[in-house]
Design an enzyme around this catalytic site. Structure first.
Site, short mmCIF file in Angstrom:
data_model
loop_
_atom_site.label_atom_id
_atom_site.label_comp_id
_atom_site.label_asym_id
_atom_site.label_seq_id
_atom_site.Cartn_x
_atom_site.Cartn_y
_atom_site.Cartn_z
NE ARG A 1 35.11 44.61 37.79
CZ ARG A 1 35.26 45.68 37.09
NH1 ARG A 1 35.06 46.72 37.02
NH2 ARG A 1 35.83 44.63 36.29
CG ASP B 1 41.03 39.72 35.76
OD1 ASP B 1 40.89 39.28 34.55
OD2 ASP B 1 40.84 39.68 36.52
#
Ligand code: MRU
Length: 296
Positions: free
Chosen positions: A4, A194
């Protein structure tokens, strides 16, 4: 979630393509690997960025050459990520230094961060934490408020990383940031991203937007560490960013309780004081980003 953090997701996917081609270098195998890996996480644009780069190198290559070229490209991407984060850290360190001096330079600088944007989320250094590590190594006293980051508690990864470096830090529940800012206990916020649109809208872990709102109300600068691999030049409007909806089981409630679990939110560019990239610091706007990345 075994892998992640936006930059790490991209580089790990590139190595994933390389593994798939080692097993079977055919066109069909390449296509299947790109589709399978591309469907793993929707919000971090680094995944698409990495897979498009791999496809560009591998589609024209002869099947016999593909596994080797895929590994070399993934390894190059990993090395580049280290360099990008290191340079981003240099630019961010100057911001921290300026903020510390502006605050008198006689007490630790208090930085608030959300989620984990350190070396556990990249190949090395991190994005939002890279400036903190550099400042700490340069001898600047810095203390980090670490948002717990419900429901996956990535803040505990951040706390663990900071502890490895000896950086003073304190974990707080996600809703504490507003109180800390009102009390004057936060000098600046620094988070990762992100996906940042070309207009400077920022998708990051759920709760980031609320921190940006609180920061604006309290005149606390809100910086976003945005490597170029996290910039989506195809989008301007943050509302078009796909937001990952995760399993409500992560929330830990009784199944009878109605609940949803969106994993990211979008902070409008107007709430972002500046973006920190590997090429420097810029306004969160299309003009600001294009000044640093004219080739885009
Ligand atoms: O769901 P995650 O843990 O992958 O989310 C990670 C984040 O939101 C980070 O802040 C972001 O990827 C920037 S990491 C350098």
């Amino acid at each position: 979630m075994r892998v992640r953090g936006a930059p790490l997701i991209g580089v790990a996917a590139a190595y994933g393509v390389s593994l798939a081609l080692r097993a079977d270098p055919s066109d069909a195998s390449l296509g299947a690997a790109l589709v399978t890996l591309g469907a793993t996480r929707p919000t971090a644009v680094n995944l698409r960025w990495a897979l498009e780069r791999m496809a560009g190198v591998l589609r024209p290559a002869a099947p016999a050459d593909r596994a080797g070229r895929a590994y070399a490209e993934a390894a190059a991407m990993a090395e580049e990520d280290v360099d990008v984060c290191r340079r981003l850290g240099e630019h961010g360190e100057r911001l921290l230094q300026g903020a510390w001096e502006a605050a008198g330079g006689d007490r630790p600088l208090n930085v608030l961060t959300h989620c984990n944007a350190g070396w556990l989320a990249t190949v090395d250094w991190g994005t939002a934490l890279a400036p903190v590590y550099r400042a700490h190594e340069a001898g600047m006293p810095v203390h980090v408020w670490v948002d717990e980051t419900r429901p996956r508690n990535q803040g505990l990864l951040t706390a663990w990383e900071l502890a490895q470096h000896g950086v003073p830090h304190t974990v707080v529940v996600d809703n504490a940031g507003g109180l800390l800012m009102r009390r004057g206990q936060v000098d600046l916020c620094l988070v990762g991203t992100d996906r940042t649109t070309r207009a400077g809208e920022v998708a990051n872990k759920i709760g980031t937007y609320l921190k940006a709102l609180a920061a604006r109300d309290n005149r606390v600068p809100f910086y976003v560490a945005a490597p170029s691999s996290s910039i989506d030049w195809t989008l301007a409007d943050g509302a078009a960013i796909p937001i990952e909806e995760r399993d409500r089981a992560e929330l830990g409630y009784d199944p009878a309780v109605p609940a949803i679990n969106p994993a990211f939110d979008v902070t409008p560019a107007s709430l972002v004081t500046a973006l920190v990239t590997e090429r420097g610091v810029c306004e969160a706007s299309e003009a600001g980003l294009r000044r640093l990345f004219p080739e885009e």
